[in-house]
Design a protein around this motif. Structure first.
Motif, mmCIF file in Angstrom:
data_model
loop_
_atom_site.group_PDB
_atom_site.id
_atom_site.type_symbol
_atom_site.label_atom_id
_atom_site.label_comp_id
_atom_site.label_asym_id
_atom_site.label_seq_id
_atom_site.Cartn_x
_atom_site.Cartn_y
_atom_site.Cartn_z
ATOM 1 N N ILE A 177 6.032 -97.943 85.995
ATOM 2 C CA ILE A 177 6.610 -98.885 86.949
ATOM 3 C C ILE A 177 5.505 -99.466 87.827
ATOM 4 N N LEU A 178 5.474 -100.797 87.914
ATOM 5 C CA LEU A 178 4.467 -101.489 88.719
ATOM 6 C C LEU A 178 5.074 -102.341 89.824
ATOM 7 N N THR A 179 6.371 -102.274 90.000
ATOM 8 C CA THR A 179 7.038 -103.113 90.990
ATOM 9 C C THR A 179 6.340 -103.013 92.342
ATOM 10 N N GLY A 180 5.986 -104.174 92.882
ATOM 11 C CA GLY A 180 5.362 -104.220 94.193
ATOM 12 C C GLY A 180 3.857 -104.043 94.195
ATOM 13 N N GLN A 181 3.258 -103.607 93.076
ATOM 14 C CA GLN A 181 1.811 -103.410 93.011
ATOM 15 C C GLN A 181 1.157 -104.653 92.396
ATOM 16 N N LYS A 182 1.223 -105.758 93.109
ATOM 17 C CA LYS A 182 0.842 -107.056 92.571
ATOM 18 C C LYS A 182 -0.617 -107.131 92.144
ATOM 19 N N THR A 183 -1.478 -106.358 92.785
ATOM 20 C CA THR A 183 -2.888 -106.410 92.403
ATOM 21 C C THR A 183 -3.128 -105.806 91.032
ATOM 22 N N LEU A 184 -2.150 -105.031 90.528
ATOM 23 C CA LEU A 184 -2.292 -104.419 89.207
ATOM 24 C C LEU A 184 -1.716 -105.287 88.094
ATOM 25 N N TYR A 185 -0.871 -106.238 88.425
ATOM 26 C CA TYR A 185 -0.215 -107.038 87.389
ATOM 27 C C TYR A 185 -1.218 -107.674 86.414
ATOM 28 N N PRO A 186 -2.318 -108.260 86.897
ATOM 29 C CA PRO A 186 -3.230 -108.929 85.958
ATOM 30 C C PRO A 186 -4.016 -107.975 85.057
ATOM 31 N N ARG A 187 -3.827 -106.665 85.224
ATOM 32 C CA ARG A 187 -4.531 -105.694 84.379
ATOM 33 C C ARG A 187 -3.640 -105.116 83.286
ATOM 34 N N TYR A 188 -2.361 -105.448 83.306
ATOM 35 C CA TYR A 188 -1.415 -104.828 82.379
ATOM 36 C C TYR A 188 -0.602 -105.865 81.615
ATOM 37 N N LEU A 189 -0.228 -105.507 80.382
ATOM 38 C CA LEU A 189 0.866 -106.225 79.733
ATOM 39 C C LEU A 189 2.123 -105.835 80.480
ATOM 40 N N THR A 190 2.817 -106.813 81.036
ATOM 41 C CA THR A 190 3.968 -106.541 81.891
ATOM 42 C C THR A 190 5.233 -107.159 81.325
ATOM 43 N N THR A 191 6.336 -106.661 81.798
ATOM 44 C CA THR A 191 7.633 -107.246 81.478
ATOM 45 C C THR A 191 8.630 -106.752 82.508
ATOM 46 N N LEU A 192 9.806 -107.345 82.484
ATOM 47 C CA LEU A 192 10.915 -106.848 83.293
ATOM 48 C C LEU A 192 11.763 -105.917 82.445
ATOM 49 N N ALA A 193 12.346 -104.915 83.079
ATOM 50 C CA ALA A 193 13.184 -103.977 82.340
ATOM 51 C C ALA A 193 14.259 -103.427 83.254
ATOM 52 N N TYR A 194 15.394 -103.104 82.676
ATOM 53 C CA TYR A 194 16.438 -102.384 83.385
ATOM 54 C C TYR A 194 16.229 -100.895 83.134
ATOM 55 N N LEU A 195 16.039 -100.146 84.207
ATOM 56 C CA LEU A 195 15.787 -98.721 84.119
ATOM 57 C C LEU A 195 16.887 -97.953 84.842
ATOM 58 N N THR A 196 17.364 -96.899 84.240
ATOM 59 C CA THR A 196 18.335 -96.045 84.888
ATOM 60 C C THR A 196 17.682 -94.720 85.233
ATOM 61 N N ASP A 197 17.709 -94.381 86.510
ATOM 62 C CA ASP A 197 17.121 -93.126 86.945
ATOM 63 C C ASP A 197 17.902 -91.963 86.360
ATOM 64 N N PRO A 198 17.222 -90.993 85.710
ATOM 65 C CA PRO A 198 17.942 -89.910 85.040
ATOM 66 C C PRO A 198 18.633 -88.944 85.993
ATOM 67 N N GLU A 199 18.235 -88.957 87.262
ATOM 68 C CA GLU A 199 18.853 -88.046 88.224
ATOM 69 C C GLU A 199 19.922 -88.725 89.066
ATOM 70 N N THR A 200 19.628 -89.917 89.592
ATOM 71 C CA THR A 200 20.603 -90.606 90.440
ATOM 72 C C THR A 200 21.596 -91.427 89.628
ATOM 73 N N LYS A 201 21.241 -91.730 88.381
ATOM 74 C CA LYS A 201 22.050 -92.563 87.470
ATOM 75 C C LYS A 201 22.117 -94.020 87.917
ATOM 76 N N LYS A 202 21.319 -94.388 88.912
ATOM 77 C CA LYS A 202 21.319 -95.761 89.387
ATOM 78 C C LYS A 202 20.416 -96.615 88.508
ATOM 79 N N CYS A 203 20.896 -97.817 88.191
ATOM 80 C CA CYS A 203 20.155 -98.741 87.335
ATOM 81 C C CYS A 203 19.563 -99.854 88.201
ATOM 82 N N SER A 204 18.314 -100.169 87.927
ATOM 83 C CA SER A 204 17.664 -101.238 88.675
ATOM 84 C C SER A 204 16.698 -101.984 87.774
ATOM 85 N N GLU A 205 16.431 -103.216 88.125
ATOM 86 C CA GLU A 205 15.468 -104.030 87.405
ATOM 87 C C GLU A 205 14.086 -103.787 88.006
#
Length: 502
Positions: free
Chosen positions: A274-302
């Motif tokens: 997860i790189l959300t909010g770490q904008k200085t790292l974006y240009p160093r990685y192949l990035t994409t958006l994804a829907y992730l569900t936390d395995p403990e809270t069961k909450k889904c977020s982009e």
């Protein structure tokens, strides 16, 4: 006999067209094909000869380039364009992020492949066709500003439970009992991986078109159909369970541009942080958006995620037991001759000693079918590389990374990825004892080799099993519901269910 003839013809074709091996890593960097209009761009067979370790290392980089090329811009509107490279794209802009967001502007070829979670569905439901994106994002919290991002969300890494797994799943490997936690956060053995920002790493597995077509033609998303195919129960499949090899390498034939259906089976496994909010790292990685569900809270977020590890296995006429290669981001862990990243390593704290931060410590302990956590999921894992790169691999990576920087003006994210190693079989031999309805695990077609005979392992994909090479486990891969019937080196088929499943 047919396979042996095909392999002999493949070698003859390459000799006729005069391809020679790169004498060293610098030659490899100059010989890599970065023109997507070339019929040699997609890798249907090793395009360098003869097949030795140097050329296989170069071939691995060629696969990485072609698979990470932008996908045909007609996808996903035109589902049939999935897996095809954008042949209008040039190396000058390959991997160059969007100027306004710092994120990838288009998905890659392999990101349009069919993910296994969309293939192996409950009660053996028929999957959606090739190139069709499945997944339900209802109830997921969108990321602020994501609507304006060019690379629309295409990934759905959704977890059901940290302690749930399909009831039909058999043991996956010789050294572990059950994959008792969802695949999207679990490695082959040892549990999940948490980065130094206390975020889980998420995983996805996908297959290329040739393999997906084979699955659909034989209904292998159904565990019952797998058994029928593998055992030749209907008397019409004496070859048993054998994934497609694809066509022979065509040489320099200007009349034919190969497409995905011409190639052999591809399977990929990717690791994302997860790189959300770490904008200085974006240009160093192949990035994409994804829907992730936390395995403990069961909450889904982009979330914005960045690629940290990529396994590629590819079956061809010359390599019927696959070529196995793996790549990583250079910021993952400390490596020889690599500077410390300005923002620190993703999976290593160099200021924490081995007593306080024991390296590569498994996250779970399994007894029989019961696995129990040893650490909270938010505790970072101290990761080290147990198989250091050889000088030859270091030089190869340096040369290819320099080539990428030179051709992209230093802007491509792919200059920050490195080849780890490749596993390959120089003299594969398929016979009645290792294939067909009578075959049982483990299956071996020959003897695998790698650079300096090192174990081929990825710190983000085999964090806790870096002493086991790919074939050590994959020779034991079975069809769903069986502990003995081989699935041609592929573990994905173990995920299939039956229509009779409760």
């Amino acid at each position: 006999m047919k396979n042996n003839i095909n392999r002999s013809l493949g070698i003859l074709v390459m000799i006729m067209f005069g391809y020679s091996m790169p004498a060293n890593s610098t030659d490899c960097a100059s010989m890599l094909i970065t023109d997507p209009t070339s019929n040699q761009f997609l890798t249907s067979n090793n395009i360098f000869t003869p097949s030795d370790q140097d050329t296989m290392n170069c071939y691995a980089w060629q696969m990485f380039i072609s698979l990470n090329w932008p996908v045909d811009s007609r996808w996903p509107v035109n589902s049939e364009a999935a897996g095809e490279p954008d042949r209008t794209h040039t190396i000058a802009s390959w991997g160059v992020p969007d100027a306004s967001t710092g994120l990838a502007s288009t998905p890659t070829v392999w990101e349009s492949f069919k993910v296994t979670s969309d293939i192996f569905l409950a009660k053996a439901k028929k999957p959606t066709p090739w190139g069709v994106i499945a997944g339900d994002n209802s109830g997921c919290t969108p990321l602020n500003g994501s609507a304006s991002i060019t690379n629309k969300t295409v990934k759905h890494l959704v977890l059901s439970s940290k302690n749930s797994a399909p009831h039909h799943r058999a043991p996956r490997h010789h050294n572990t009992s059950n994959a008792s936690v969802s695949d999207e956060i679990m490695q082959a053995t040892g549990g999940w991986l948490t980065d130094q920002s206390s975020n889980l790493v998420y995983y996805e597995r996908s297959v290329g078109k040739a393999e997906f077509d084979y699955i659909m033609q034989n209904q292998l998303y159904n565990a019952d159909k797998q058994y029928a195919l593998a055992t030749n129960a209907l008397g019409n499949n004496p070859s048993g369970f054998i994934l497609p090899e694809g066509e022979l390498y065509r040489g320099n034939d200007p009349g034919k541009i190969q497409q995905q259906e011409d190639l052999g089976s591809f399977e990929l496994k990717a690791a994302w942080r997860i790189l959300t909010g770490q904008k200085t790292l974006y240009p160093r990685y192949l990035t994409t958006l994804a829907y992730l569900t936390d395995p403990e809270t069961k909450k889904c977020s982009e979330q914005i995620i960045g690629l940290v590890g990529l396994h590629i296995i590819h079956k061809t006429p010359s390599f019927p037991d696959f070529v196995w290669t793996t790549f990583e981001h250079i910021d993952n862990v400390p490596d020889a001759n690599q500077p410390t990243p300005a923002k620190g390593y993703a999976f290593n704290n160099p200021h924490c000693d081995n007593r306080q931060c024991p390296p590569n410590k498994a996250r779970i302990s399994c007894q029989g079918s019961q696995c129990n956590p040893l650490f909270p999921m938010t505790i970072p894992v101290q990761v080290t590389r147990e198989q250091p790169a050889t000088p030859a691999i270091q030089q190869l990576n340096s040369d290819v990374q320099s080539m990428i920087r030179q051709k992209t003006g230093g802007k491509s994210v792919f200059q920050y990825y490195q080849f780890i190693n490749v596993l390959w079989d120089a003299s594969p031999n398929i016979n009645s004892s290792n294939s067909g309805p009578a075959a049982t695990i483990p299956i071996r077609f020959g003897t695998f080799t790698s650079q300096s005979a090192l174990t081929v392992a990825n710190t983000t994909l085999e964090t806790y099993a870096q002493q086991d090479s790919c074939n050590d486990c994959h020779q034991n891969a079975t069809i769903a519901g069986s502990n003995t019937i081989p699935a041609n080196f592929s573990f994905i088929f173990d995920d299939a269910s039956s229509p009779r499943s409760p």
